[in-house]
Design a protein around this motif. Structure first.
Motif, PDB file in Angstrom:
ATOM      1  N   ASP A  24     -19.802  -2.897  28.326  1.00 18.93           N
ATOM      2  CA  ASP A  24     -20.637  -1.825  28.993  1.00 18.93           C
ATOM      3  C   ASP A  24     -21.107  -0.853  27.771  1.00 18.93           C
ATOM      4  O   ASP A  24     -22.314  -0.625  27.843  1.00 18.93           O
ATOM      5  N   HIS A  25     -20.451  -1.047  26.429  1.00 18.98           N
ATOM      6  CA  HIS A  25     -21.115  -0.419  25.425  1.00 18.98           C
ATOM      7  C   HIS A  25     -21.065  -1.040  24.250  1.00 18.98           C
ATOM      8  O   HIS A  25     -19.967  -1.857  23.804  1.00 18.98           O
ATOM      9  N   LEU A  26     -22.248  -1.453  23.601  1.00 18.28           N
ATOM     10  CA  LEU A  26     -22.202  -2.278  22.222  1.00 18.28           C
ATOM     11  C   LEU A  26     -22.647  -1.169  21.368  1.00 18.28           C
ATOM     12  O   LEU A  26     -23.838  -0.544  21.207  1.00 18.28           O
ATOM     13  N   TYR A  27     -21.634  -0.956  20.290  1.00 18.30           N
ATOM     14  CA  TYR A  27     -21.830  -0.147  19.286  1.00 18.30           C
ATOM     15  C   TYR A  27     -22.160  -0.907  17.974  1.00 18.30           C
ATOM     16  O   TYR A  27     -21.128  -1.492  17.126  1.00 18.30           O
ATOM     17  N   GLU A  28     -23.371  -0.940  17.769  1.00 21.98           N
ATOM     18  CA  GLU A  28     -24.020  -1.923  16.731  1.00 21.98           C
ATOM     19  C   GLU A  28     -24.107  -1.149  15.529  1.00 21.98           C
ATOM     20  O   GLU A  28     -25.204  -0.393  15.075  1.00 21.98           O
ATOM     21  N   LEU A  29     -22.768  -0.932  14.702  1.00 19.90           N
ATOM     22  CA  LEU A  29     -22.931  -0.002  13.721  1.00 19.90           C
ATOM     23  C   LEU A  29     -23.837  -0.329  12.424  1.00 19.90           C
ATOM     24  O   LEU A  29     -23.602  -1.333  12.266  1.00 19.90           O
ATOM     25  N   PRO A  30     -24.473   0.484  11.893  1.00 20.63           N
ATOM     26  CA  PRO A  30     -25.453   0.338  10.675  1.00 20.63           C
ATOM     27  C   PRO A  30     -24.413   0.104   9.531  1.00 20.63           C
ATOM     28  O   PRO A  30     -23.787   1.075   8.658  1.00 20.63           O
ATOM     29  N   PHE A  31     -24.570  -1.323   8.997  1.00 19.59           N
ATOM     30  CA  PHE A  31     -23.399  -1.701   7.694  1.00 19.59           C
ATOM     31  C   PHE A  31     -24.347  -1.194   6.376  1.00 19.59           C
ATOM     32  O   PHE A  31     -25.361  -2.215   6.386  1.00 19.59           O
ATOM     33  N   ASP A  32     -24.081  -0.129   6.156  1.00 21.91           N
ATOM     34  CA  ASP A  32     -24.769   0.402   4.579  1.00 21.91           C
ATOM     35  C   ASP A  32     -23.729   0.575   3.678  1.00 21.91           C
ATOM     36  O   ASP A  32     -22.717   0.573   3.843  1.00 21.91           O
ATOM     37  N   ALA A  33     -24.356   1.430   2.743  1.00 20.81           N
ATOM     38  CA  ALA A  33     -23.346   1.809   1.497  1.00 20.81           C
ATOM     39  C   ALA A  33     -22.464   2.829   2.096  1.00 20.81           C
ATOM     40  O   ALA A  33     -21.175   2.655   1.599  1.00 20.81           O
ATOM     41  N   VAL A  34     -22.669   3.611   2.838  1.00 18.91           N
ATOM     42  CA  VAL A  34     -21.830   4.556   3.295  1.00 18.91           C
ATOM     43  C   VAL A  34     -20.684   4.017   4.043  1.00 18.91           C
ATOM     44  O   VAL A  34     -19.433   4.299   3.731  1.00 18.91           O
ATOM     45  N   LEU A  35     -20.981   3.187   4.855  1.00 14.49           N
ATOM     46  CA  LEU A  35     -20.010   2.490   5.865  1.00 14.49           C
ATOM     47  C   LEU A  35     -19.001   1.562   5.009  1.00 14.49           C
ATOM     48  O   LEU A  35     -17.934   1.572   4.975  1.00 14.49           O
ATOM     49  N   ALA A  36     -19.788   0.852   4.065  1.00 16.19           N
ATOM     50  CA  ALA A  36     -19.027  -0.088   3.373  1.00 16.19           C
ATOM     51  C   ALA A  36     -18.071   0.531   2.267  1.00 16.19           C
ATOM     52  O   ALA A  36     -16.895   0.212   1.962  1.00 16.19           O
ATOM     53  N   GLY A  37     -18.477   1.892   2.096  1.00 13.17           N
ATOM     54  CA  GLY A  37     -17.658   2.736   0.940  1.00 13.17           C
ATOM     55  C   GLY A  37     -16.304   3.351   1.492  1.00 13.17           C
ATOM     56  O   GLY A  37     -15.421   4.099   1.018  1.00 13.17           O
ATOM     57  N   LEU A  38     -16.079   3.427   3.034  1.00 13.32           N
ATOM     58  CA  LEU A  38     -15.240   4.151   3.564  1.00 13.32           C
ATOM     59  C   LEU A  38     -13.980   3.211   3.387  1.00 13.32           C
ATOM     60  O   LEU A  38     -13.926   2.161   3.636  1.00 13.32           O
ATOM     61  N   SER A  39     -12.915   4.077   3.201  1.00 15.70           N
ATOM     62  CA  SER A  39     -11.657   3.401   3.231  1.00 15.70           C
ATOM     63  C   SER A  39     -10.998   3.122   4.517  1.00 15.70           C
ATOM     64  O   SER A  39     -11.694   3.769   5.463  1.00 15.70           O
ATOM     65  N   PRO A  40     -10.085   2.417   4.747  1.00 14.51           N
ATOM     66  CA  PRO A  40      -9.548   2.157   6.195  1.00 14.51           C
ATOM     67  C   PRO A  40      -9.346   3.505   6.849  1.00 14.51           C
ATOM     68  O   PRO A  40      -9.539   3.695   8.015  1.00 14.51           O
ATOM     69  N   GLU A  41      -8.530   4.383   6.282  1.00 18.26           N
ATOM     70  CA  GLU A  41      -8.121   5.692   6.928  1.00 18.26           C
ATOM     71  C   GLU A  41      -9.373   6.376   7.346  1.00 18.26           C
ATOM     72  O   GLU A  41      -9.423   7.134   8.217  1.00 18.26           O
ATOM     73  N   ASP A  42     -10.513   6.250   6.312  1.00 13.40           N
ATOM     74  CA  ASP A  42     -11.512   7.204   6.584  1.00 13.40           C
ATOM     75  C   ASP A  42     -12.375   6.442   7.711  1.00 13.40           C
ATOM     76  O   ASP A  42     -13.218   7.341   8.611  1.00 13.40           O
ATOM     77  N   PHE A  43     -12.392   5.304   8.067  1.00  6.60           N
ATOM     78  CA  PHE A  43     -13.109   4.418   8.998  1.00  6.60           C
ATOM     79  C   PHE A  43     -12.320   4.933  10.243  1.00  6.60           C
ATOM     80  O   PHE A  43     -13.223   5.099  11.400  1.00  6.60           O
ATOM     81  N   ALA A  44     -11.356   4.864  10.303  1.00  6.64           N
ATOM     82  CA  ALA A  44     -10.563   5.129  11.640  1.00  6.64           C
ATOM     83  C   ALA A  44     -10.781   6.437  11.841  1.00  6.64           C
ATOM     84  O   ALA A  44     -10.856   6.874  13.061  1.00  6.64           O
ATOM     85  N   ARG A  45     -10.498   7.574  11.184  1.00  7.70           N
ATOM     86  CA  ARG A  45     -10.709   8.762  11.436  1.00  7.70           C
ATOM     87  C   ARG A  45     -12.110   9.150  11.765  1.00  7.70           C
ATOM     88  O   ARG A  45     -12.321  10.028  12.670  1.00  7.70           O
ATOM     89  N   GLU A  46     -13.258   8.717  10.769  1.00 12.20           N
ATOM     90  CA  GLU A  46     -14.417   9.371  10.936  1.00 12.20           C
ATOM     91  C   GLU A  46     -15.287   8.420  12.045  1.00 12.20           C
ATOM     92  O   GLU A  46     -15.998   9.096  12.906  1.00 12.20           O
ATOM     93  N   VAL A  47     -15.039   7.331  12.009  1.00 12.89           N
ATOM     94  CA  VAL A  47     -15.843   6.435  12.992  1.00 12.89           C
ATOM     95  C   VAL A  47     -15.021   6.217  14.273  1.00 12.89           C
ATOM     96  O   VAL A  47     -15.735   6.674  15.296  1.00 12.89           O
ATOM     97  N   LEU A  48     -13.912   5.724  14.170  1.00 11.02           N
ATOM     98  CA  LEU A  48     -13.271   5.257  15.606  1.00 11.02           C
ATOM     99  C   LEU A  48     -12.792   6.557  16.327  1.00 11.02           C
ATOM    100  O   LEU A  48     -13.100   6.484  17.594  1.00 11.02           O
ATOM    101  N   VAL A  49     -12.548   7.692  15.744  1.00 16.30           N
ATOM    102  CA  VAL A  49     -12.113   8.708  16.207  1.00 16.30           C
ATOM    103  C   VAL A  49     -12.911   9.845  16.395  1.00 16.30           C
ATOM    104  O   VAL A  49     -13.432  10.270  17.553  1.00 16.30           O
ATOM    105  N   GLY A  50     -13.267  10.263  15.349  1.00 14.91           N
ATOM    106  CA  GLY A  50     -14.620  11.256  15.529  1.00 14.91           C
ATOM    107  C   GLY A  50     -15.754  10.990  15.894  1.00 14.91           C
ATOM    108  O   GLY A  50     -16.350  11.888  16.648  1.00 14.91           O
TER     109      GLY A  50
END
Length: 309
Positions: free
Chosen positions: A84-110
């Motif tokens: 139903d939904h394709l989330y094609e996230l832009p892989f850039d310096a910001v995303l590459a620099g996120l810790s696993p915790e920040d990725f889960a909190r900011e991207v997956l949940v927030g």
């Protein structure tokens, strides 16, 4: 299928999905098992989280082309699978620099508000791949989303992986690649203007670029062709040449597709070309007459192979 190119400011109806997460290059049977597990995890819209460009392209830009699919081909395949939904996230310096915790909190949940996340057993995420599937499960418990870790699959002889599929394609083993993919390997893209030599030889072709892709063995293939756009949408059979056209000097690799019993203008339209069976290597011929004679034999061979498809 709706395609979202960021995780920020999504509409409410694009949040709350059960998602499969990974690069999904090739969308082989192992990837399918992850997507199927996400579908079964809970009663919610089915989403896929992936990244564009591929993280390896961003992190190691000098790496040789390795992708089995471009973004268009991947989206086409996921739509066929009922995503139903394709989330094609832009892989850039910001995303590459996120810790696993920040990725889960900011991207997956927030950002995405996921209800459930499914990954393969070999999944890694976060800065320097610091997180794995077990990290994700722990973060899911802390942050309120469910997790499923899908096991790796194979046939007892080989584990299904993009690496194994690349090897099969590089050796011209289309059917072995199909066995691991669960579908024919396809090259998708726009029909471009070429030199139009094929038309002069009685074999008009639709020319497609292959830059940025892992290239299967150069040569001639029996192919199935889906015309995805335009007035002539539909499924057809044909023969295609993948390579540098040695008969006509040094050229950049491309895919030239001749569709059987077809006579329409496809310039600017989008095709999906399935490489069904490798027929022969590229070759240089002594004359154009010899080339045409071989093309006749190639076409007859492809027609016989595709007769029951």
């Amino acid at each position: 299928m709706r395609i979202h190119h960021d995780w920020k400011a999504l509409p409410l109806d694009a949040r709350g999905a059960t998602v499969a997460m990974g690069n999904f290059d090739g969308i082989h049977l192992g990837h399918r098992s992850v997507i199927d597990a996400a579908r079964a995890a809970c009663d919610a819209p089915l989403g896929v989280i992936t990244f564009e460009p591929h993280p390896r392209q961003f992190l190691v830009p000098a790496t040789p082309p390795f992708r089995l699919m471009n973004a268009e081909s991947r989206a086409n395949r996921l739509a066929r699978l009922g995503v139903d939904h394709l989330y094609e996230l832009p892989f850039d310096a910001v995303l590459a620099g996120l810790s696993p915790e920040d990725f889960a909190r900011e991207v997956l949940v927030g950002g995405l508000g996921v209800r459930h996340v499914t990954v393969g057993a070999d999944f890694h995420f976060g800065h320097k791949r610091a997180g794995d599937a077990q990290t994700l499960a722990r973060l899911g418990r802390d942050l309120g989303f469910g997790t499923t870790v899908a096991p790796l699959i194979g046939d007892g002889e080989v584990e299904y992986s993009s690496t194994a599929i690349r090897k099969a394609l590089a050796e011209g083993r289309s059917r072995d690649a199909e066995r691991m993919l669960g579908h024919w390997h396809r090259i998708d893209g726009e029909v471009l203007h070429g030199d139009k030599r094929g038309r002069d030889l009685g074999y008009p072709t639709a020319n497609m670029a292959v830059e940025g892709l892992h290239l299967p063995r150069f040569g001639v293939y029996a192919v199935l062709v889906d015309v995805l756009t335009g007035a002539d949408r539909g499924s057809y059979k044909g023969v295609a040449s993948l390579g540098v056209r040695p008969m006509f000097g040094e050229n950049r690799p491309n895919l030239e597709v001749h569709i059987f019993d077809f006579n329409a203008d496809l310039y600017g339209q989008h095709l999906s070309v399935a490489l069904v069976e490798y027929l022969r290597p590229e070759a240089r011929f002594d004359s154009l007459d010899a080339l045409v004679a071989q093309m006749n034999r190639d076409s007859q061979g492809a027609r016989e192979i595709l007769a029951t498809r």
